[in-house]
Each structure stands twice: as C-alpha cells, then as structure tokens.
Enzyme design. Sequence first.
Site, PDB file in Angstrom:
ATOM      1  N   ASN A  16      40.756  49.565  44.414  1.00 55.18           N
ATOM      2  CA  ASN A  16      40.583  50.196  45.348  1.00 55.18           C
ATOM      3  C   ASN A  16      40.125  50.142  46.611  1.00 55.18           C
ATOM      4  O   ASN A  16      38.201  50.625  46.815  1.00 55.18           O
ATOM      5  CB  ASN A  16      41.122  51.678  44.704  1.00 55.18           C
ATOM      6  CG  ASN A  16      41.119  52.974  45.036  1.00 55.18           C
ATOM      7  OD1 ASN A  16      41.035  52.620  46.120  1.00 55.18           O
ATOM      8  ND2 ASN A  16      41.147  53.872  44.619  1.00 55.18           N
ATOM      9  N   TRP A  17      40.173  50.108  47.669  1.00 52.28           N
ATOM     10  CA  TRP A  17      39.070  49.809  48.946  1.00 52.28           C
ATOM     11  C   TRP A  17      38.842  50.793  49.422  1.00 52.28           C
ATOM     12  O   TRP A  17      37.837  51.193  50.402  1.00 52.28           O
ATOM     13  CB  TRP A  17      39.570  48.607  49.810  1.00 52.28           C
ATOM     14  CG  TRP A  17      39.558  47.118  49.477  1.00 52.28           C
ATOM     15  CD1 TRP A  17      39.022  46.987  47.914  1.00 52.28           C
ATOM     16  CD2 TRP A  17      39.940  46.084  49.999  1.00 52.28           C
ATOM     17  NE1 TRP A  17      39.615  45.398  47.652  1.00 52.28           N
ATOM     18  CE2 TRP A  17      39.747  44.754  48.937  1.00 52.28           C
ATOM     19  CE3 TRP A  17      40.384  45.873  51.376  1.00 52.28           C
ATOM     20  CZ2 TRP A  17      39.753  43.423  49.297  1.00 52.28           C
ATOM     21  CZ3 TRP A  17      40.888  44.552  51.524  1.00 52.28           C
ATOM     22  CH2 TRP A  17      40.015  42.887  50.292  1.00 52.28           C
ATOM     23  N   LYS A  18      39.433  51.962  49.441  1.00 52.36           N
ATOM     24  CA  LYS A  18      39.134  54.000  50.110  1.00 52.36           C
ATOM     25  C   LYS A  18      39.217  53.170  51.657  1.00 52.36           C
ATOM     26  O   LYS A  18      40.328  52.270  51.874  1.00 52.36           O
ATOM     27  CB  LYS A  18      37.999  54.198  49.008  1.00 52.36           C
ATOM     28  CG  LYS A  18      38.231  53.716  47.250  1.00 52.36           C
ATOM     29  CD  LYS A  18      37.025  54.304  46.977  1.00 52.36           C
ATOM     30  CE  LYS A  18      37.712  54.235  45.022  1.00 52.36           C
ATOM     31  NZ  LYS A  18      36.779  56.007  44.197  1.00 52.36           N
ATOM     32  N   HIS A 105      44.794  59.449  42.730  1.00 46.98           N
ATOM     33  CA  HIS A 105      43.928  59.490  42.857  1.00 46.98           C
ATOM     34  C   HIS A 105      43.095  60.993  42.977  1.00 46.98           C
ATOM     35  O   HIS A 105      43.639  61.436  43.641  1.00 46.98           O
ATOM     36  CB  HIS A 105      43.360  58.373  43.660  1.00 46.98           C
ATOM     37  CG  HIS A 105      41.999  58.363  43.399  1.00 46.98           C
ATOM     38  ND1 HIS A 105      41.112  58.565  43.924  1.00 46.98           N
ATOM     39  CD2 HIS A 105      41.157  56.499  43.027  1.00 46.98           C
ATOM     40  CE1 HIS A 105      39.771  58.059  43.509  1.00 46.98           C
ATOM     41  NE2 HIS A 105      40.267  57.071  42.616  1.00 46.98           N
ATOM     42  N   GLU A 177      40.958  57.614  35.248  1.00 45.58           N
ATOM     43  CA  GLU A 177      39.173  57.958  35.417  1.00 45.58           C
ATOM     44  C   GLU A 177      38.949  59.001  35.260  1.00 45.58           C
ATOM     45  O   GLU A 177      38.811  59.968  36.337  1.00 45.58           O
ATOM     46  CB  GLU A 177      39.308  57.409  37.292  1.00 45.58           C
ATOM     47  CG  GLU A 177      40.615  56.105  37.000  1.00 45.58           C
ATOM     48  CD  GLU A 177      40.230  55.528  38.826  1.00 45.58           C
ATOM     49  OE1 GLU A 177      39.615  54.992  39.054  1.00 45.58           O
ATOM     50  OE2 GLU A 177      40.935  56.493  39.737  1.00 45.58           O
ATOM     51  N   SER A 231      33.086  53.188  37.970  1.00 38.26           N
ATOM     52  CA  SER A 231      31.876  52.551  37.960  1.00 38.26           C
ATOM     53  C   SER A 231      32.053  51.255  36.985  1.00 38.26           C
ATOM     54  O   SER A 231      31.219  50.699  36.627  1.00 38.26           O
ATOM     55  CB  SER A 231      30.459  53.315  37.487  1.00 38.26           C
ATOM     56  OG  SER A 231      30.561  54.463  38.760  1.00 38.26           O
ATOM     57  N   GLY A 252      36.532  50.327  42.193  1.00 39.54           N
ATOM     58  CA  GLY A 252      36.632  50.661  43.731  1.00 39.54           C
ATOM     59  C   GLY A 252      35.031  49.873  44.442  1.00 39.54           C
ATOM     60  O   GLY A 252      35.053  48.661  44.531  1.00 39.54           O
ATOM     61  N   GLY A 253      34.339  49.985  44.090  1.00 35.40           N
ATOM     62  CA  GLY A 253      32.834  49.707  44.607  1.00 35.40           C
ATOM     63  C   GLY A 253      32.955  48.132  44.505  1.00 35.40           C
ATOM     64  O   GLY A 253      32.595  47.391  45.180  1.00 35.40           O
TER      65      GLY A 253
HETATM   66  P1  PGA Z   1      34.567  52.621  41.912  1.00 32.10           P
HETATM   67  O1  PGA Z   1      35.749  53.365  42.232  1.00 32.10           O
HETATM   68  O2  PGA Z   1      35.040  51.598  41.236  1.00 32.10           O
HETATM   69  O3  PGA Z   1      33.914  52.504  42.533  1.00 32.10           O
HETATM   70  O4  PGA Z   1      33.460  54.582  40.828  1.00 32.10           O
HETATM   71  C1  PGA Z   1      36.590  53.741  41.098  1.00 32.10           C
HETATM   72  C2  PGA Z   1      38.223  54.423  41.849  1.00 32.10           C
HETATM   73  O5  PGA Z   1      37.630  55.417  42.131  1.00 32.10           O
HETATM   74  O6  PGA Z   1      39.505  54.144  41.457  1.00 32.10           O
END
Ligand code: PGA
Length: 274
Positions: A16-18, A105, A177, A231, A252-253
């Site tokens: 998920n590149w947001k 999300h 999540e 995370s 995400g990250g």
């Molecule tokens: P994160 O994000 O891995 O940066 O915590 C996960 C998400 O929100 O899908």
Amino acid sequence: MKFLSSIMRKFVIGGNWKMQILKVEEAVSIATEIAKEINDILTENVEVFIAPSFNALYSVGKAIKGTKLKLAGQNMYFRDKGAFTGEVSADSLLDAGCEYVILGHSERRRIFGESDAVINQKVKKALEKGLKPVLCIGETAKEKEQGNTESVLRTQIEGSLADIPPEQLDQIVIAYEPVWAINNKFLNPDSEIKTATPEEAEKNHNFIRNLLKTTFGEEIAFKIPIQYGGSMKAANCEGLLKILDINGGLIGGASLSAEKFKPIIEAAVKFGKI
Ligand code: PGA
C-alpha cells in the site's frame, strides 16, 4: 462438504503505497524492480499486488503487464460514473489494469470519515465489476484499551459485508490492521507505534476466522485470506506469517522499495503452503 485441506487458499501480500511516491516515473521504476525481483520466486498460491497513487496506476499497470506482480487501487467510489469530483470508478481501475482494490483502510475510515455502510456499497460494486476487494478492519489504541477490539471487528465485518451473497465472498481478502500498529503519525500522534506481537495478532485473526465461520459457513471462511497489516517488515514478518490464520500482509512503509519488500514476499512463499 469437501475436506478443507482440498480447498485452495491464496496467500496475498499487498504493498500500500499511500501518498508516498509522488512522481509517476519513480512509481514505474520501483514497480518494475519489484516485478523483476519476484517473478522467479513466486509460487502458484502466493499473489502480490502494489497499490500506487491513482495518477501512476495506468503507467505502472503498463510497466508490469505480463509479470506476476498485480495492481490495486487504494480506494474507489461505488457509483459507476457521474458528477463525483475527486472520486475514481471501478471501471477506471479496471482500465488501468487493477485486479484488486483496497477498501475501508483505517486512513479512509478515520481521516476521511468512511462508514461501514459506505464501505459495504464499495465492496458490492467492486465484486459486481470483478475487482477483488481488500477489506480493511482494525481497532484503535483507545478501543483496544477499553477492551472493545472484538466488538469493533465484529461491527466492521458485519457492516462492511452486509447482504453480500456468500458465493461472492471467496473473491474477498480481509486485512486486519490494528490502527495503533500502523506507521501513521496522524492516526497515532501520542503513542509509540508498535507491531502487534504474533500472539496478539493470532488471537484477533482467530476471532475474525471464527466470526466468518459462524456468519458465512466453514468453507467460505476457510477460503478468505486474512492479511495482517501494521508495521510489517523484514525483521518481524516471519513471526507473523507463520501463524496459521495469517494468510499474507498489507504493507505500507516496507513496500516502497524492492529491497524492503522482497524479504516479506520470500517469507510468504516460505509459509504460504496451505
Ligand atoms: P505500515 O502501513 O506498514 O506503514 O504500518 C500498513 C497499512 O496501513 O496498510
């Protein structure tokens, strides 16, 4: 009923590149590298998608066409077409090459005020159009402290999946999540962001699986992959992905470069044997 062991359940890893990769050229370059890195290691039962920003979807879709890497939208509106400023339709996502769409999300729920009723409409539209919804659910730090995790998860699942014919549910992925574990300073301004421990994640994944069983029956509940998100990274992914009821991750990250994303995909291939 068939033996559950004869039913195929996919393992699904999503990036998920947001709103993190701002230029199309950069998105194409990272996607191309991820596609190249994973093409030889992916097994039949593991799927990997990335969800770039809308502006990059079409170009990324073209760049990864013919590879094993799949494309997802980060959101979608439930109307087919019309005067809906700022929204994107299922047909536009399909046109860009998407197979998945992330819906509900916690950033959409908590920052942009999306309700279960709206998310339910989106899930229905995605299924009608042949997009696989990745339905996100999860409790905040406060809800957890108050002992409300299970009731929050139940309300979100029952609301977001209301009135969906059970035979369509095997197209769905659920992403559990916990909001407090998402690397997001807006959602978690005061608390230190921690990944759920494998024990905490396992307990909540078991709860979700059992809820799916009692609501939709054992066979459908077995088929739905339940991703963990919050995370997840190379250092903690094995402990999470080896748990029976964790069938992938929404990342995400650690999905923003091939270098960080690949070890998670390798762990999925290692543990995604069911
Ligand atoms: P994160 O994000 O891995 O940066 O915590 C996960 C998400 O929100 O899908």
